[in-house]
Design an enzyme around this catalytic site. Structure first.
Site, mmCIF file in Angstrom:
data_model
loop_
_atom_site.group_PDB
_atom_site.id
_atom_site.type_symbol
_atom_site.label_atom_id
_atom_site.label_comp_id
_atom_site.label_asym_id
_atom_site.label_seq_id
_atom_site.Cartn_x
_atom_site.Cartn_y
_atom_site.Cartn_z
ATOM 1 N N GLY A 186 40.616 -42.797 28.452
ATOM 2 C CA GLY A 186 41.519 -43.590 27.630
ATOM 3 C C GLY A 186 42.989 -43.369 27.907
ATOM 4 N N GLY A 187 43.335 -42.300 28.633
ATOM 5 C CA GLY A 187 44.732 -42.062 28.991
ATOM 6 C C GLY A 187 45.586 -41.748 27.787
ATOM 7 N N PHE A 188 46.674 -42.520 27.617
ATOM 8 C CA PHE A 188 47.601 -42.267 26.519
ATOM 9 C C PHE A 188 47.006 -42.678 25.174
ATOM 10 C CE2 PHE A 188 50.419 -43.122 30.250
ATOM 11 C CZ PHE A 188 50.855 -41.809 30.401
ATOM 12 N N TYR A 247 55.040 -38.487 39.741
ATOM 13 C CA TYR A 247 54.617 -37.725 38.576
ATOM 14 C C TYR A 247 55.580 -36.548 38.414
ATOM 15 C CZ TYR A 247 50.103 -40.178 38.845
ATOM 16 O OH TYR A 247 49.116 -41.119 38.880
ATOM 17 N N LEU A 280 39.889 -42.272 24.012
ATOM 18 C CA LEU A 280 38.729 -43.002 23.507
ATOM 19 C C LEU A 280 38.337 -42.501 22.126
ATOM 20 C CD1 LEU A 280 36.363 -43.043 26.626
ATOM 21 C CD2 LEU A 280 37.804 -44.891 25.798
#
Length: 292
Positions: free
Chosen positions: A218-220, A70, A223
């Site tokens: 939902g990440g990238f 990261y 949601l």
């Protein structure tokens, strides 16, 4: 001093990784978003990133998920600067099996030399002698997990790794991995509308193995659901808070590692640990997967 059990993150309850003495609050923190845009380069605001880490621990978070890829190398350096010497109860979980090139691309690699170097890099940048848990990151259903798992087992026997987890895996890959070494946790993509792992979660729960849901919001691709928004408005919480609370209610072995680079958002995420649903609210949330 306020006890861990009275802090906000503790409202989610605790989980003990199987066969270990490691017990954590189920509401944890994922460090990925502390890096720059697209998880590449340094954060825009280093002071805020350090403050987020310190506040997370102050609010009862004792499980931090990170990786040396990261940034790369950014989040581990921030964790060390913010929190070292680490609180005795803090469990830092890292992930290996990938690296970033100078363009920021994600490149999977699981050779023995690379995996060993990855563990050593994590140890060096975090200032540790042994990683408590290391997740082996796989890349697809057909990937050979047996070969890299033997490397993980060897590093465990040498004392570089205390316990082993696996990430982005299928039920079959899990079975192969468990034949080689004990697995204490699985980290896969799962959230309110992404539920391909329902059967896997239930099987892991039966064996007491942790399931860390990545991209819990939902990440990238955050949601978005009118049904979720309606229930959240009715309850007086944000849709993100309700989505996190649903995960905690889904199974007792689910561990949350939502990430953020803002203290305000961090507080909102941790507050979700205290949300409880009526039977009707839970049924309506459960039904959202078919609508999605």
């Amino acid at each position: 001093m306020t006890s861990t059990q009275s802090l906000p993150a503790a409202a989610a309850g605790r989980f003990t990784f199987p066969g270990t003495a490691l017990s954590v609050n189920r509401m944890g923190y994922g460090a990925m978003q502390l890096a720059g845009q697209h998880v590449f380069g340094p954060p825009k605001d280093v002071d805020e990133a350090l403050a987020v880490l310190r506040e997370a621990v102050a609010l009862g978070v004792d499980h931090i998920d990170t990786s040396d890829f990261y940034g790369p190398h950014v989040t581990n350096r921030l964790i060390r600067e913010a929190l070292y010497p680490y609180p005795q109860e803090l469990v830092i979980v890292t992930k290996i099996g990938a690296w970033r090139d100078d363009k920021g691309d994600w490149i999977l690699e699981r050779s023995e030399e690379f995996l060993r170097q990855s563990v050593e890099d994590n140890l060096k940048r975090l200032g540790l002698q042994q990683m408590q848990i290391v997740n082996l990151r796989m890349g697809g259903r057909e990937d050979d997990i047996a070969t890299p798992m033997r490397v993980m087992r060897a590093m465990q026997e040498e004392g570089l790794i205390a316990h082993i987890g696996i990430s982005t895996v299928t039920m079959n890959q899990l079975a192969i991995a468990r034949d080689i070494a004990p697995i204490v946790c699985v980290q896969n993509h799962y959230n309110l509308v992404q539920r391909n792992d329902d059967a896997l979660i239930d099987a892991l729960a039966a064996d007491g193995i942790g399931y860390a849901a990545y991209f819990p919001l939902g990440g990238f691709n955050p949601l978005q659901s009118s049904g979720l928004s309606a229930i959240a408005a009715e309850m007086g919480f944000t849709p993100q808070q309700v989505a996190l609370a649903w995960l905690l209610a889904r199974a007792p072995n689910i561990l949350l590692i939502p990430g953020t680079s803002s203290r305000g958002h961090l507080r909102e995420n941790i507050a979700a640990a205290g949300i409880r649903f009526t039977a009707d609210q839970r049924a309506r949330l459960d039904a959202l997967v078919s609508a999605a």
